[in-house]
Motif scaffolding. Structure first.
Motif, PDB file in Angstrom:
ATOM      1  N   TYR A   3     -69.006 -45.513-144.595  1.00  0.00           N
ATOM      2  CA  TYR A   3     -68.940 -45.105-143.048  1.00  0.00           C
ATOM      3  C   TYR A   3     -69.391 -46.312-142.268  1.00  0.00           C
ATOM      4  O   TYR A   3     -69.508 -46.213-140.918  1.00  0.00           O
ATOM      5  CB  TYR A   3     -69.731 -43.870-142.659  1.00  0.00           C
ATOM      6  CG  TYR A   3     -69.129 -42.544-143.395  1.00  0.00           C
ATOM      7  CD1 TYR A   3     -68.159 -41.740-142.645  1.00  0.00           C
ATOM      8  CD2 TYR A   3     -69.681 -42.115-144.545  1.00  0.00           C
ATOM      9  CE1 TYR A   3     -67.644 -40.794-143.413  1.00  0.00           C
ATOM     10  CE2 TYR A   3     -69.252 -40.916-144.901  1.00  0.00           C
ATOM     11  CZ  TYR A   3     -68.129 -40.300-144.512  1.00  0.00           C
ATOM     12  OH  TYR A   3     -67.640 -39.091-145.327  1.00  0.00           O
ATOM     13  N   GLU A   4     -69.781 -47.192-142.935  1.00  0.00           N
ATOM     14  CA  GLU A   4     -70.526 -48.692-142.170  1.00  0.00           C
ATOM     15  C   GLU A   4     -69.269 -48.962-141.048  1.00  0.00           C
ATOM     16  O   GLU A   4     -69.811 -49.264-140.041  1.00  0.00           O
ATOM     17  CB  GLU A   4     -70.589 -49.616-143.327  1.00  0.00           C
ATOM     18  CG  GLU A   4     -71.270 -50.993-142.494  1.00  0.00           C
ATOM     19  CD  GLU A   4     -72.441 -50.641-141.897  1.00  0.00           C
ATOM     20  OE1 GLU A   4     -72.900 -51.382-140.877  1.00  0.00           O
ATOM     21  OE2 GLU A   4     -73.299 -49.704-142.618  1.00  0.00           O
ATOM     22  N   ASP A   5     -67.945 -49.394-141.435  1.00  0.00           N
ATOM     23  CA  ASP A   5     -66.992 -49.634-140.597  1.00  0.00           C
ATOM     24  C   ASP A   5     -66.775 -48.757-139.343  1.00  0.00           C
ATOM     25  O   ASP A   5     -66.447 -49.064-138.201  1.00  0.00           O
ATOM     26  CB  ASP A   5     -65.602 -50.032-141.218  1.00  0.00           C
ATOM     27  CG  ASP A   5     -65.759 -51.191-142.075  1.00  0.00           C
ATOM     28  OD1 ASP A   5     -66.547 -52.043-141.569  1.00  0.00           O
ATOM     29  OD2 ASP A   5     -64.984 -51.253-142.975  1.00  0.00           O
ATOM     30  N   TRP A   6     -66.841 -47.308-139.711  1.00  0.00           N
ATOM     31  CA  TRP A   6     -66.831 -46.467-138.739  1.00  0.00           C
ATOM     32  C   TRP A   6     -67.962 -46.846-137.669  1.00  0.00           C
ATOM     33  O   TRP A   6     -67.667 -46.742-136.393  1.00  0.00           O
ATOM     34  CB  TRP A   6     -67.080 -45.014-139.188  1.00  0.00           C
ATOM     35  CG  TRP A   6     -67.500 -43.631-138.471  1.00  0.00           C
ATOM     36  CD1 TRP A   6     -68.744 -43.283-138.265  1.00  0.00           C
ATOM     37  CD2 TRP A   6     -66.566 -42.882-137.952  1.00  0.00           C
ATOM     38  NE1 TRP A   6     -68.779 -42.222-137.439  1.00  0.00           N
ATOM     39  CE2 TRP A   6     -67.634 -41.941-137.051  1.00  0.00           C
ATOM     40  CE3 TRP A   6     -65.227 -42.970-137.592  1.00  0.00           C
ATOM     41  CZ2 TRP A   6     -66.710 -40.696-136.193  1.00  0.00           C
ATOM     42  CZ3 TRP A   6     -64.767 -41.748-136.713  1.00  0.00           C
ATOM     43  CH2 TRP A   6     -65.077 -40.887-136.132  1.00  0.00           C
ATOM     44  N   TRP A   7     -69.070 -46.957-137.869  1.00  0.00           N
ATOM     45  CA  TRP A   7     -70.251 -46.802-136.906  1.00  0.00           C
ATOM     46  C   TRP A   7     -70.066 -48.567-136.254  1.00  0.00           C
ATOM     47  O   TRP A   7     -70.412 -48.392-135.207  1.00  0.00           O
ATOM     48  CB  TRP A   7     -71.387 -46.959-137.673  1.00  0.00           C
ATOM     49  CG  TRP A   7     -71.906 -45.486-138.049  1.00  0.00           C
ATOM     50  CD1 TRP A   7     -72.193 -45.113-139.451  1.00  0.00           C
ATOM     51  CD2 TRP A   7     -71.891 -44.387-137.181  1.00  0.00           C
ATOM     52  NE1 TRP A   7     -72.483 -43.750-139.357  1.00  0.00           N
ATOM     53  CE2 TRP A   7     -72.356 -43.178-138.242  1.00  0.00           C
ATOM     54  CE3 TRP A   7     -71.561 -44.029-136.103  1.00  0.00           C
ATOM     55  CZ2 TRP A   7     -72.306 -41.936-137.476  1.00  0.00           C
ATOM     56  CZ3 TRP A   7     -71.713 -42.551-135.395  1.00  0.00           C
ATOM     57  CH2 TRP A   7     -72.170 -41.799-136.293  1.00  0.00           C
ATOM     58  N   ARG A   8     -69.354 -49.360-136.952  1.00  0.00           N
ATOM     59  CA  ARG A   8     -69.455 -50.717-136.370  1.00  0.00           C
ATOM     60  C   ARG A   8     -68.435 -50.515-135.180  1.00  0.00           C
ATOM     61  O   ARG A   8     -68.436 -51.149-134.173  1.00  0.00           O
ATOM     62  CB  ARG A   8     -68.896 -51.751-137.328  1.00  0.00           C
ATOM     63  CG  ARG A   8     -70.076 -52.254-138.130  1.00  0.00           C
ATOM     64  CD  ARG A   8     -69.572 -53.162-139.331  1.00  0.00           C
ATOM     65  NE  ARG A   8     -70.635 -53.779-140.131  1.00  0.00           N
ATOM     66  CZ  ARG A   8     -70.587 -54.469-141.316  1.00  0.00           C
ATOM     67  NH1 ARG A   8     -69.361 -54.651-141.481  1.00  0.00           N
ATOM     68  NH2 ARG A   8     -71.347 -54.705-141.877  1.00  0.00           N
ATOM     69  N   CYS A   9     -67.208 -49.552-135.455  1.00  0.00           N
ATOM     70  CA  CYS A   9     -66.159 -49.544-134.408  1.00  0.00           C
ATOM     71  C   CYS A   9     -66.982 -48.967-133.172  1.00  0.00           C
ATOM     72  O   CYS A   9     -66.691 -49.286-131.806  1.00  0.00           O
ATOM     73  CB  CYS A   9     -65.200 -48.581-134.912  1.00  0.00           C
ATOM     74  SG  CYS A   9     -64.118 -49.166-136.049  1.00  0.00           S
ATOM     75  N   TRP A  10     -67.972 -47.794-133.216  1.00  0.00           N
ATOM     76  CA  TRP A  10     -68.579 -47.223-132.010  1.00  0.00           C
ATOM     77  C   TRP A  10     -69.671 -48.465-131.624  1.00  0.00           C
ATOM     78  O   TRP A  10     -69.440 -48.493-130.155  1.00  0.00           O
ATOM     79  CB  TRP A  10     -69.213 -46.221-132.478  1.00  0.00           C
ATOM     80  CG  TRP A  10     -68.516 -45.116-133.136  1.00  0.00           C
ATOM     81  CD1 TRP A  10     -67.926 -44.532-134.203  1.00  0.00           C
ATOM     82  CD2 TRP A  10     -67.828 -43.957-132.047  1.00  0.00           C
ATOM     83  NE1 TRP A  10     -67.307 -43.506-134.160  1.00  0.00           N
ATOM     84  CE2 TRP A  10     -66.918 -43.138-132.711  1.00  0.00           C
ATOM     85  CE3 TRP A  10     -67.684 -43.930-130.501  1.00  0.00           C
ATOM     86  CZ2 TRP A  10     -66.223 -42.018-132.304  1.00  0.00           C
ATOM     87  CZ3 TRP A  10     -67.027 -43.028-130.354  1.00  0.00           C
ATOM     88  CH2 TRP A  10     -66.130 -42.070-130.828  1.00  0.00           C
ATOM     89  N   GLU A  11     -70.246 -49.040-132.403  1.00  0.00           N
ATOM     90  CA  GLU A  11     -71.152 -49.962-131.650  1.00  0.00           C
ATOM     91  C   GLU A  11     -70.728 -51.184-131.125  1.00  0.00           C
ATOM     92  O   GLU A  11     -71.124 -52.020-130.196  1.00  0.00           O
ATOM     93  CB  GLU A  11     -72.033 -50.409-132.847  1.00  0.00           C
ATOM     94  CG  GLU A  11     -73.159 -49.144-133.492  1.00  0.00           C
ATOM     95  CD  GLU A  11     -73.678 -49.215-134.568  1.00  0.00           C
ATOM     96  OE1 GLU A  11     -73.600 -50.577-135.359  1.00  0.00           O
ATOM     97  OE2 GLU A  11     -74.445 -48.472-135.233  1.00  0.00           O
ATOM     98  N   ALA A  12     -69.413 -51.479-131.279  1.00  0.00           N
ATOM     99  CA  ALA A  12     -68.664 -52.592-130.632  1.00  0.00           C
ATOM    100  C   ALA A  12     -68.512 -52.231-129.332  1.00  0.00           C
ATOM    101  O   ALA A  12     -68.460 -53.081-128.391  1.00  0.00           O
ATOM    102  CB  ALA A  12     -67.375 -52.995-131.289  1.00  0.00           C
ATOM    103  N   GLU A  13     -68.497 -50.995-129.088  1.00  0.00           N
ATOM    104  CA  GLU A  13     -68.375 -50.356-127.568  1.00  0.00           C
ATOM    105  C   GLU A  13     -69.653 -49.858-127.020  1.00  0.00           C
ATOM    106  O   GLU A  13     -69.693 -49.358-125.872  1.00  0.00           O
ATOM    107  CB  GLU A  13     -67.267 -49.212-127.498  1.00  0.00           C
ATOM    108  CG  GLU A  13     -66.115 -49.901-127.768  1.00  0.00           C
ATOM    109  CD  GLU A  13     -65.433 -50.383-126.411  1.00  0.00           C
ATOM    110  OE1 GLU A  13     -65.926 -50.183-125.589  1.00  0.00           O
ATOM    111  OE2 GLU A  13     -64.506 -51.459-126.974  1.00  0.00           O
ATOM    112  N   GLY A  14     -70.581 -50.391-127.704  1.00  0.00           N
ATOM    113  CA  GLY A  14     -72.188 -49.924-127.057  1.00  0.00           C
ATOM    114  C   GLY A  14     -72.496 -48.449-127.294  1.00  0.00           C
ATOM    115  O   GLY A  14     -73.480 -48.079-126.899  1.00  0.00           O
ATOM    116  N   TRP A  15     -71.551 -47.605-127.959  1.00  0.00           N
ATOM    117  CA  TRP A  15     -71.905 -46.215-128.300  1.00  0.00           C
ATOM    118  C   TRP A  15     -73.303 -46.129-129.271  1.00  0.00           C
ATOM    119  O   TRP A  15     -73.274 -47.143-130.229  1.00  0.00           O
ATOM    120  CB  TRP A  15     -70.992 -45.472-128.715  1.00  0.00           C
ATOM    121  CG  TRP A  15     -69.747 -45.155-127.974  1.00  0.00           C
ATOM    122  CD1 TRP A  15     -68.904 -46.020-127.414  1.00  0.00           C
ATOM    123  CD2 TRP A  15     -69.415 -43.775-127.230  1.00  0.00           C
ATOM    124  NE1 TRP A  15     -67.904 -45.527-126.471  1.00  0.00           N
ATOM    125  CE2 TRP A  15     -68.216 -44.172-126.433  1.00  0.00           C
ATOM    126  CE3 TRP A  15     -69.716 -42.559-127.332  1.00  0.00           C
ATOM    127  CZ2 TRP A  15     -67.678 -43.303-125.688  1.00  0.00           C
ATOM    128  CZ3 TRP A  15     -68.965 -41.756-126.989  1.00  0.00           C
ATOM    129  CH2 TRP A  15     -67.953 -41.847-125.982  1.00  0.00           C
TER     130      TRP A  15
END
Length: 270
Positions: free
Chosen positions: A239-251
């Motif tokens: 799920y690492e890429d999943w979280w990176r997608c969110w964190e790229a937007e500051g979530w």
């Protein structure tokens, strides 16, 4: 409702509805009869049509009513087992065991990346308005979602605060591009736990970020509130890429920053 939750219900029924059989977590005829006695005494608290629900759904509704009577928020009395009912059942079990409500708990860990200028928790109302009175827009989801508490129901989009619409749309598109529909289902990322919910924090006293529709829960059954990295599915490496997608937007993921409530991601700083 599993056997542990049924035992909690049976303890309630023993106090409130004359249940005198074993506290065994087995939904037998005596448990059903006690559920019916308790619901009959509280018929005014049930929604229209509740008399046509299955025995299992009526048992869940009975437990939801018991939670509310113990001042534990189980959400709507709908007989459906969702994350809020799951939490409430755990809280009720603790209250029955100890005689006291669970102690509120929250940890504090700062997050860094914030390209959209999401507010800190103390600034949420100034940024997003009053809780439970927000203007919401539905963002289409590129993959098919199913309600985590009722997998028979599909959802085509996520109703969120108007300010987070563009950011959420970018996250969903990136996630879909990286994983694809089949892989998302394998990972349980079609199990949608909800966005907007007018309620206060579980085991907390302030408003949940769900009350502003700026938080989303994913696959709650496999990422329960108090579970840490050792148990939560969303803590796994896949799920690492999943979280990176969110964190790229500051979530912010509460799991990644606080190691609890791994289902939860929010457009609010902590």
């Amino acid at each position: 409702m599993n056997r542990t939750n049924l035992r909690v219900l049976q303890r309630v029924l023993a106090q409130e509805a004359g249940y005198a059989d074993s506290i065994d977590g087995i939904h037998g005829p005596r448990t059903t009869a006690a559920v019916e006695r308790m619901l009959a005494a509280r018929a005014a608290s049930l929604p229209d049509g509740a008399d046509r629900w299955s025995a299992r759904r009526r048992a869940v509704a009975c437990l939801q009513l018991a939670c509310h009577e113990h001042e534990i928020d189980a959400g709507a009395i709908d007989g459906l087992w969702g994350p809020q009912t799951d939490f409430a059942a755990d809280a009720l079990a603790e209250r029955l065991r100890t005689g006291e409500a669970p102690v509120p708990w929250r940890e504090e860990t700062p997050a860094d990346h914030n390209p959209n200028g999401w507010p800190a928790e103390e600034g949420v109302q100034a940024a997003f308005g009053a809780p439970c009175e927000v203007s919401r827009v539905t963002v289409p989801c590129p993959w098919r979602l199913q309600l985590a508490w009722d997998m028979r129901q599909s959802v085509s989009g996520i109703s969120c605060h108007e300010r987070v619409v563009e950011s959420l749309a970018r996250v969903l598109q990136r996630v879909h591009g990286l994983y694809g529909e089949a892989r998302l289902r394998e990972l349980g990322l079609h199990r949608y736990g909800g966005c907007y919910n007018c309620r206060r924090k579980r085991r907390g006293t302030t408003w949940s970020t769900h009350a502003w529709a700026v938080a989303i829960d994913w696959d709650p059954a496999h990422n329960r509130l108090a579970w840490g990295r050792d148990r939560a599915r969303l803590a796994r490496p896949e799920y690492e890429d999943w979280w990176r997608c969110w964190e790229a937007e500051g979530w912010v993921s509460l799991g990644r920053h606080r190691n609890f409530d791994w289902m939860h991601v929010q457009a609010v700083r902590i």
